[in-house]
Write a protein that holds these residues in place. Sequence first.
Motif, PDB file in Angstrom:
ATOM      1  N   HIS A 193       5.180  72.462 -24.780  1.00  0.00           N
ATOM      2  CA  HIS A 193       5.306  71.267 -23.947  1.00  0.00           C
ATOM      3  C   HIS A 193       5.846  71.616 -22.561  1.00  0.00           C
ATOM      4  O   HIS A 193       5.428  71.027 -21.563  1.00  0.00           O
ATOM      5  CB  HIS A 193       6.164  70.215 -24.646  1.00  0.00           C
ATOM      6  N   ASP A 194       6.750  72.588 -22.495  1.00  0.00           N
ATOM      7  CA  ASP A 194       7.267  73.024 -21.184  1.00  0.00           C
ATOM      8  C   ASP A 194       6.162  73.550 -20.303  1.00  0.00           C
ATOM      9  O   ASP A 194       6.132  73.304 -19.099  1.00  0.00           O
ATOM     10  CB  ASP A 194       8.252  74.191 -21.356  1.00  0.00           C
ATOM     11  N   VAL A 250       3.094  72.786 -20.326  1.00  0.00           N
ATOM     12  CA  VAL A 250       2.309  71.667 -19.819  1.00  0.00           C
ATOM     13  C   VAL A 250       3.065  70.999 -18.676  1.00  0.00           C
ATOM     14  O   VAL A 250       2.513  70.721 -17.609  1.00  0.00           O
ATOM     15  CB  VAL A 250       2.022  70.640 -20.942  1.00  0.00           C
ATOM     16  N   VAL A 251       4.360  70.782 -18.904  1.00  0.00           N
ATOM     17  CA  VAL A 251       5.178  70.106 -17.903  1.00  0.00           C
ATOM     18  C   VAL A 251       5.277  70.940 -16.623  1.00  0.00           C
ATOM     19  O   VAL A 251       5.176  70.430 -15.508  1.00  0.00           O
ATOM     20  CB  VAL A 251       6.580  69.802 -18.481  1.00  0.00           C
ATOM     21  N   GLU A 309       3.173  73.213 -15.720  1.00  0.00           N
ATOM     22  CA  GLU A 309       1.846  73.686 -15.296  1.00  0.00           C
ATOM     23  C   GLU A 309       1.831  75.206 -15.158  1.00  0.00           C
ATOM     24  O   GLU A 309       1.301  75.779 -14.202  1.00  0.00           O
ATOM     25  CB  GLU A 309       1.431  73.013 -13.988  1.00  0.00           C
ATOM     26  N   LYS A 320      -4.343  69.424 -23.345  1.00  0.00           N
ATOM     27  CA  LYS A 320      -4.429  68.512 -24.485  1.00  0.00           C
ATOM     28  C   LYS A 320      -4.017  69.175 -25.792  1.00  0.00           C
ATOM     29  O   LYS A 320      -3.108  68.704 -26.475  1.00  0.00           O
ATOM     30  CB  LYS A 320      -5.850  67.944 -24.584  1.00  0.00           C
ATOM     31  N   VAL A 366      -0.227  70.001 -25.992  1.00  0.00           N
ATOM     32  CA  VAL A 366       0.651  68.877 -26.343  1.00  0.00           C
ATOM     33  C   VAL A 366       0.588  68.632 -27.853  1.00  0.00           C
ATOM     34  O   VAL A 366       1.623  68.520 -28.526  1.00  0.00           O
ATOM     35  CB  VAL A 366       0.233  67.591 -25.584  1.00  0.00           C
ATOM     36  N   LEU A 367      -0.619  68.588 -28.395  1.00  0.00           N
ATOM     37  CA  LEU A 367      -0.794  68.192 -29.798  1.00  0.00           C
ATOM     38  C   LEU A 367      -0.332  69.277 -30.761  1.00  0.00           C
ATOM     39  O   LEU A 367       0.249  68.968 -31.811  1.00  0.00           O
ATOM     40  CB  LEU A 367      -2.257  67.826 -30.054  1.00  0.00           C
ATOM     41  N   VAL A 368      -0.579  70.542 -30.433  1.00  0.00           N
ATOM     42  CA  VAL A 368      -0.115  71.612 -31.324  1.00  0.00           C
ATOM     43  C   VAL A 368       1.418  71.695 -31.268  1.00  0.00           C
ATOM     44  O   VAL A 368       2.061  71.997 -32.265  1.00  0.00           O
ATOM     45  CB  VAL A 368      -0.790  72.963 -30.995  1.00  0.00           C
ATOM     46  N   GLU A 377      15.402  68.160 -20.671  1.00  0.00           N
ATOM     47  CA  GLU A 377      14.155  68.449 -19.948  1.00  0.00           C
ATOM     48  C   GLU A 377      13.830  67.324 -18.957  1.00  0.00           C
ATOM     49  O   GLU A 377      13.363  67.586 -17.848  1.00  0.00           O
ATOM     50  CB  GLU A 377      12.995  68.606 -20.950  1.00  0.00           C
TER      51      GLU A 377
END
Lengths: 340, 340
Positions: free
Chosen positions: A99-100, A102-103, A105, A122, A125-127, A162
Amino acid sequence: MATATSVSEDSKPANRSALDRLSGFVAEDMERVNRLIVERMASPVALIPQLASHIVAAGGKRMRPMMTLAAAQLLGYGGDDHVKLATAVEFIHTATLLHDDVVDESDLRRGVDSANAIWGNKPSVLVGDFLFSRAFQLMVDAGSLKVLGILSNASAVIAEGEVQQLITANDISTDEAAYLQVIESKTAQLFAAAAQVGAVVAGATPEQEAALAAYGLNLGIAFQLTDDVLDYSAKQAELGKAVGDDFRDGKITLPIILAVARGDAEERGFWQRTLEEQDIRDGDLEHAMALMARHGTLAESLERARGYGKAAREALHVAPASPLRDALEDLIDFTVERAF
Amino acid sequence: MATATSVSEDSKPANRSALDRLSGFVAEDMERVNRLIVERMASPVALIPQLASHIVAAGGKRMRPMMTLAAAQLLGYGGDDHVKLATAVEFIHTATLLHDDVVDESDLRRGVDSANAIWGNKPSVLVGDFLFSRAFQLMVDAGSLKVLGILSNASAVIAEGEVQQLITANDISTDEAAYLQVIESKTAQLFAAAAQVGAVVAGATPEQEAALAAYGLNLGIAFQLTDDVLDYSAKQAELGKAVGDDFRDGKITLPIILAVARGDAEERGFWQRTLEEQDIRDGDLEHAMALMARHGTLAESLERARGYGKAAREALHVAPASPLRDALEDLIDFTVERAF
């Protein structure tokens, strides 16, 4: 003045062997953790183990599960549940990394392409959500409501940290207290919980449990302080990370906070333009690092890290002296001195 | 042939009152759930309750927590833990909505700007993680390892279903079985778990527990089938959603799968261009809807939904007839008939 970049790790082999020494104590259990990681990331949806194994294989030092295993062993635990809990801790950590990225980038994670760079945001996030769920399934298997309470609290605090970090980004009025709150939440809480649940599963006394949690918390703060120094150090390239990512992202870490506080009006203008207005030009990173060197803020941040390391060391005195306790103490040195 | 768009909701007030009737049975408990939602989304990090309350306030029908409350009440539960569990279920649902909107890059959620459209993807990912953690804290408070097991399993399966949906997107070779697997995982599992934990907390027999889970599962499948029909229905506009989002996203839902299967070579070429190659031109959505009407695939999808609704109704027979059981049966009709 010595800077964080002046000595390479190779010239201090003792640091690396500090981690190896602790690894040696928990090697057998860690093998079981690694097997359980593979087993529990399985899914009929093939992309899930594919993506998860990419980030798990990238490895990292497995410091957090190691703390769970070591804490349980330090208190003489002879059962199996610590392996499940160590795996749960690593899954929570891995989920937050996904998630980090993604956040943030991020395109790189530990020197290899990040999952989001390969598969997109996508599935990352889901995994992450999947691994987070798997972590709780493992805790349920271990059967301790107390552990579930500790790690669900830690997860909530990590998310708070976060979000707080997002808010303080690009804000050079952020002070040291706000920064410490962020790193305690986003990083140190999981170290604390990892050590604490190892103690809990071993049937620790309240005093032992609190001491192991304090060890993890202080070690975690020292770890993040050092990480934030490393971002401005030539060591970063060796670790496969770009130097100055935090600067480009406008992350307000301690080396910056101290430099802003000690700078004159012209320097303040520079920080405002680069960090707040995100107007970053050629040579700005070099100038930022020169300012940090001038004000000694990297060295001072490491000094702060050593202070937390000292607190971590003292907390360990709840356990009688032993080779394992020594190894846990050495881990503190490894954590801070890896900056050199 | 009757289409999903031919009758407005207002002309069938009975549907709406079916939901209201069930709401009436659990109104007091739902008030407590709403208070607990506000209490537990609190955080010293102000952006968290700000963003979370945006999505919670947007409301929705609270069908999932309602099922937990109703299942507990149906089995004569007199305690307090069902309120915590219903709140946990709603938090898990809210967390998945936040992450879905990031994954789908949605700008609207229930007719208002989505959280990611207002605050960006970053806080949406992290506040989702926060609410997910809060859900587990609530389950720990309720003190049932069995419930923790059910809801951590459901969370893992939801994530699997969402990833599987990503994989089937833009792939017109997706068959009905694969589609059903996706909607069972991403949607129906949480309905099933919501009803099941309500039964568990009430001390259900294994038979009652399985029946309530089956009720939730079948209702959930019917709910998602109907949702996927609604995406191509004029009712969507009334619900504040754009018509044809699934078409533009290349989501392969049952109305599409049936239309592809029944289409000739030319139609297949159309589906390939629009859904697989994502080359969508003016008038394509209207043409897609005409093809679905020609092959009767919206009506048939709803027929399939009614079949699952029937299975849900039969599962309820484990409980003796009562006004509450009637209301749970009526909920099935509401779920499917809201398409009209």
